[in-house]
Design an enzyme around this catalytic site. Structure first.
Site, PDB file in Angstrom:
ATOM      1  CB  ALA A 111      -1.140  -0.368   1.062  1.00 38.65           C
ATOM      2  CG  ASP A 132      -2.969  -3.244   1.183  1.00 44.47           C
ATOM      3  OD1 ASP A 132      -3.128  -4.559   1.839  1.00 44.47           O
ATOM      4  OD2 ASP A 132      -3.267  -3.255   0.545  1.00 44.47           O
TER       5      ASP A 132
HETATM    6  O1  MRU Z   1      -1.113  -7.061  -3.652  1.00 42.96           O
HETATM    7  P1  MRU Z   1      -0.220  -6.626  -2.765  1.00 42.96           P
HETATM    8  O2  MRU Z   1       1.312  -7.314  -2.558  1.00 42.96           O
HETATM    9  O3  MRU Z   1       0.024  -5.595  -2.678  1.00 42.96           O
HETATM   10  O4  MRU Z   1      -0.686  -6.211  -0.644  1.00 42.96           O
HETATM   11  C1  MRU Z   1       0.252  -6.001  -0.526  1.00 42.96           C
HETATM   12  C2  MRU Z   1      -0.231  -6.316   1.675  1.00 42.96           C
HETATM   13  O5  MRU Z   1      -1.654  -7.270   1.588  1.00 42.96           O
HETATM   14  C3  MRU Z   1      -0.007  -5.870   2.653  1.00 42.96           C
HETATM   15  O6  MRU Z   1       0.018  -6.354   3.393  1.00 42.96           O
HETATM   16  C4  MRU Z   1      -0.125  -4.561   3.007  1.00 42.96           C
HETATM   17  O7  MRU Z   1       0.133  -3.842   1.319  1.00 42.96           O
HETATM   18  C5  MRU Z   1       0.064  -2.955   3.555  1.00 42.96           C
HETATM   19  S1  MRU Z   1       2.058  -3.612   3.254  1.00 42.96           S
HETATM   20  C6  MRU Z   1       2.775  -2.054   3.956  1.00 42.96           C
END
Ligand code: MRU
Length: 346
Positions: free
Chosen positions: A48, A236
């Site tokens: 995110a 997210d």
């Molecule tokens: O699909 P992604 O790899 O972008 O998903 C990322 C996540 O689910 C993380 O846990 C989330 O962004 C928080 S980490 C900063």
């Protein structure tokens, strides 16, 4: 090196290409905001806060690409670019937060178009710099929740690669490790894109933090047999009531943690908290290409029959009752979350 950064020499936005890790470490660089939107969708950059910073620099590129000679014309081009970038991925609210922040700064700037282009770039750079500082603050609060000797289950990738640098949940683990606490991490491999085994394990190796990769299905076993003391993940988007949208599988992990009396912590910058949504039911959940589930091979052989279909939700929502605390850069919020989340975002 930062995960997402403006490269003065190349005069381009560069990012670590996360599709290739751990096999190859390569940078992907962009000078066109539409290509940045595509890179976000294809997960060259993911996580995110990293997506938020990439989108902010994407708008800085759009400002440079615009031929507009007036601030009004430039602002109109920026709004169009923001709608392209904002559509790249739906669940992580940091993307929209960063775009809104840049557009606000741009619309309030009283000077000429040429200067406005520099203002947009400076604001994008500020978002990136602040992210690193926020993660380190968050990590210090979160590290207080970790005891010497803890074994921690971690889901997805929330490290330097998911942010501009340092990380959210993995940043907490990293700080606790630097404080001298002995920690062992059980790394959920995180199907279907394997952000755990590909990215989190790669980062933990670099930091010298001991770990074992586990299949996502094994988390319940480790929790039930007393071999895991804490669960940490990022988010997210967090709704006003503390419901947490995060990588698919987080809900099942939090359920198993609660059933076994193990605390489950979400670590999020306040830019991930969306007070405009009362509950997690309103959070849009991205459903990605079924090929991500189906196109897994072993020894060159497909692992599902030809013609099989699949569903591929990329995120799920963990209800607030399963979350033990939410760690932010402004402090740790405990249930009930409503007032605390308002306070830390205020
Ligand atoms: O699909 P992604 O790899 O972008 O998903 C990322 C996540 O689910 C993380 O846990 C989330 O962004 C928080 S980490 C900063």
């Amino acid at each position: 090196m930062r995960t997402v950064f403006w490269d003065e020499n190349r005069d381009a936005l560069c990012m670590i290409d996360q599709r290739l890790l751990p096999a190859k470490f390569e940078l992907a660089c962009y000078t066109d905001y539409r290509a940045v939107a595509q890179a976000i969708t294809e997960m060259v950059v993911r996580g995110a806060p990293a997506i938020g910073a990439a989108a902010a620099f994407g708008l800085a590129l759009a400002a440079r690409q615009s031929r507009a000679g007036t601030p009004e014309g430039l602002l109109a081009d920026l709004r169009e670019a923001a709608s392209t970038l904002g559509a790249a991925r739906p669940t992580a609210v940091n993307l929209h937060w960063a775009l809104r922040r840049i557009l606000k700064t741009a619309s309030e700037y009283p000077g000429p178009a040429e200067k406005l282009r520099q203002v947009v770039m400076a604001e994008a750079q500020r978002i990136a710099d602040e992210d690193v500082e926020i993660n380190k603050r968050m990590a210090r609060y979160g590290a207080e929740l970790i005891a010497d000797g803890d074994t921690i289950i971690h889901h997805c990738n929330t490290g330097a690669l998911a942010t501009v640098d340092w990380g959210t949940a993995l940043g907490v683990i990293r700080t606790a490790h630097e404080q001298g606490k002995r920690i062992h991490v059980l790394v959920d491999e995180t199907r279907p894109r394997l952000q755990g085994s590909r990215l989190t394990a790669w980062e933990l190796q670099q930091y010298g933090i001991p770990f074992d990769i586990i299949s996502d299905n094994a988390a319940g076993y480790f929790l039930r047999t007393g071999q895991a003391h804490k669960v940490f993940f990022g988010a997210d988007r967090v709704a006003a009531n503390g419901d947490v949208a995060n990588k698919i599988g987080t809900y099942m992990l939090a359920l198993a943690a609660r059933d076994n009396g193990v605390p489950a912590y979400a670590v999020v910058p306040t830019s991930t908290i969306d007070l405009s949504l009362d509950s997690g039911k309103q959070i849009p959940i991205e459903e990605r290409d079924p090929a991500e589930v189906l196109n897994i091979r072993r020894d060159g052989q497909p692992l599902s029959p030809p013609g099989a279909t699949a569903r591929n939700p990329a995120f799920d929502v963990t209800p607030n009752r399963l979350i033990s605390a939410i760690v932010t850069e402004n402090g740790v919020v405990y249930p009930p979350f409503e007032d605390g989340l308002r306070e830390v975002t205020g």
